[in-house]
Structure formats: structure tokens, C-alpha cells
Design a protein around this motif. Structure first.
Motif, mmCIF file in Angstrom:
data_model
loop_
_atom_site.group_PDB
_atom_site.id
_atom_site.type_symbol
_atom_site.label_atom_id
_atom_site.label_comp_id
_atom_site.label_asym_id
_atom_site.label_seq_id
_atom_site.Cartn_x
_atom_site.Cartn_y
_atom_site.Cartn_z
ATOM 1 N N LEU A 173 1.100 -0.997 0.003
ATOM 2 C CA LEU A 173 -0.237 0.067 -0.222
ATOM 3 C C LEU A 173 0.765 1.378 -0.097
ATOM 4 N N CYS A 218 -5.483 2.249 -1.255
ATOM 5 C CA CYS A 218 -6.496 1.128 -0.446
ATOM 6 C C CYS A 218 -6.170 -0.016 -1.375
ATOM 7 N N ARG A 262 -12.416 -3.810 -5.435
ATOM 8 C CA ARG A 262 -11.628 -2.618 -4.514
ATOM 9 C C ARG A 262 -12.151 -2.736 -2.999
ATOM 10 N N PRO A 266 -12.159 -0.605 0.171
ATOM 11 C CA PRO A 266 -11.574 0.756 0.323
ATOM 12 C C PRO A 266 -11.380 0.931 2.112
ATOM 13 N N GLY A 284 -6.951 0.021 3.944
ATOM 14 C CA GLY A 284 -6.152 1.039 3.306
ATOM 15 C C GLY A 284 -5.262 1.483 4.307
ATOM 16 N N TRP A 337 -3.937 5.171 5.633
ATOM 17 C CA TRP A 337 -4.405 6.559 5.712
ATOM 18 C C TRP A 337 -3.626 7.641 6.577
ATOM 19 N N THR A 359 -11.952 9.690 -0.166
ATOM 20 C CA THR A 359 -10.838 9.031 -0.951
ATOM 21 C C THR A 359 -10.817 9.569 -2.370
#
Length: 181
Positions: free
Chosen positions: A99, A112, A119, A121, A124, A126, A141
Motif C-alpha cells: 500500500l 487501498c 476494490r 476501501p 487502506g 491513511w 478518498t
């Protein structure tokens, strides 16, 4: 699933939570659990249990925000928080690195996971610095831009979710076939 914490479901002798923690501990400087309700039910983990900071069970974004707020208050040296749901027993051992690499390759602040065409989300990376700007996860996002870390689903989807009794049976089958996972 009949109530209870999905993270406590056993797959091939280990709870999903045990599998998640074994995967994340080598990848993370600190780990917290985001859970609402009685935190004592996770006392055996020895980890801080942080409830949502937004009232009304607002969904995954509230949990991510709670993690970001916790990091800002208790671990100011941590610049990023990785989030994963508690129902994914097969997370990859290179989750944080990939990531981070996806984010670096694109120059975008968020990343993500994606496996196959799906996908994820909530899986992820952050930046803690963006915590004040969160609203709704997909619009948030989209506003900031999100890099995608891709994983193959050839042998198993590493973000397989356990949501039903049939999913438990499938996870048990996968874990049995993939000795040691």
C-alpha cells in the motif's frame, strides 16, 4: 452470523483476529482494535480497544477516524494508519509495504487494496494528518485521490470476508488447503 464478533470465528484452529494480528504485528509499530460495545471482550489481546468517535455506528469510516484520532493523541510519531476489517482471515504479509509503494508510485496521499476486480476501501493506508477532513469514505478518498495496491486472487483472495456460515465453511476449506495460513 447469529451475533457475536466475527473476528472470533475460528478458521483451521485460529480465530480470524489471531490471524489478522499475526499478519499485522510484523508490519505495524502499534496496533489497536476498533470496536464498539464492551471493550473487555478483547482484554485477552492486550491491545487498546478504541470505540468509534462518531455516534450511531456510522460504519467503517468512523472506525478509521477513531484509529487516526488515537494515533494523533497516543502515538504522534506515527504518520499513517493501516486499517483492515476484522473478518478477513487471509491478509497478505506485505500489505503495508505494498500500500505504501502504491501511494509512493502515484504521489497520492491515500491507498487501498484491490484484489481481482474488487476494490477494498476499508483495507487502506491513511495519513493521520488528513483525519480532520474525513466525511464519507468514498467521497473523501475521491477528493484526495487514492492509489491502488493490487493483489492477485489466483490462489485465494487475501481480502476474503467472512459474512455468512457458508463463508466460514469456505474459509475453513481454504485454510485447510493452504497449510499454515
Amino acid at each position: 452470523m447469529g451475533g457475536g464478533d466475527k473476528a472470533r470465528i475460528r478458521i483451521a484452529g485460529k480465530t480470524i483476529l489471531e490471524r489478522v494480528l499475526a499478519c499485522l504485528k510484523p508490519q505495524c509499530a502499534a496496533i489497536i482494535l476498533n470496536a464498539n460495545g464492551d471493550p473487555a471482550r478483547f482484554a485477552d489481546t492486550g491491545l487498546p480497544v478504541v470505540p468509534d468517535s462518531v455516534a450511531g455506528f456510522a460504519g467503517p469510516l468512523a472506525g478509521i477516524l477513531a484509529g487516526l484520532d488515537w494515533a494523533a493523541a497516543h502515538a504522534p510519531a506515527i504518520a499513517d494508519v493501516v486499517s483492515v476489517p476484522g473478518d478477513c482471515p487471509f491478509l497478505p504479509g506485505d500489505l503495508v509495504a505494498r500500500l505504501s509503494a502504491a501511494r509512493e508510485a502515484t504521489g497520492l496521499p491515500l491507498a487501498c487494496a484491490r484484489s481481482g476486480d474488487w476494490r477494498h476501501p476499508v483495507v487502506g493506508l491513511w495519513p493521520v494528518a488528513l483525519r480532520q477532513d474525513m466525511r464519507k469514505i468514498e467521497s473523501w478518498t475521491a477528493r484526495h485521490g487514492v492509489a491502488i495496491g493490487d493483489w492477485s486472487t489466483t490462489s485465494v483472495d487475501p481480502f476474503f470476508n467472512v459474512n455468512t456460515p457458508a463463508d466460514v465453511a469456505e474459509a475453513e476449506r481454504i485454510a485447510t488447503q493452504r497449510c499454515g495460513v
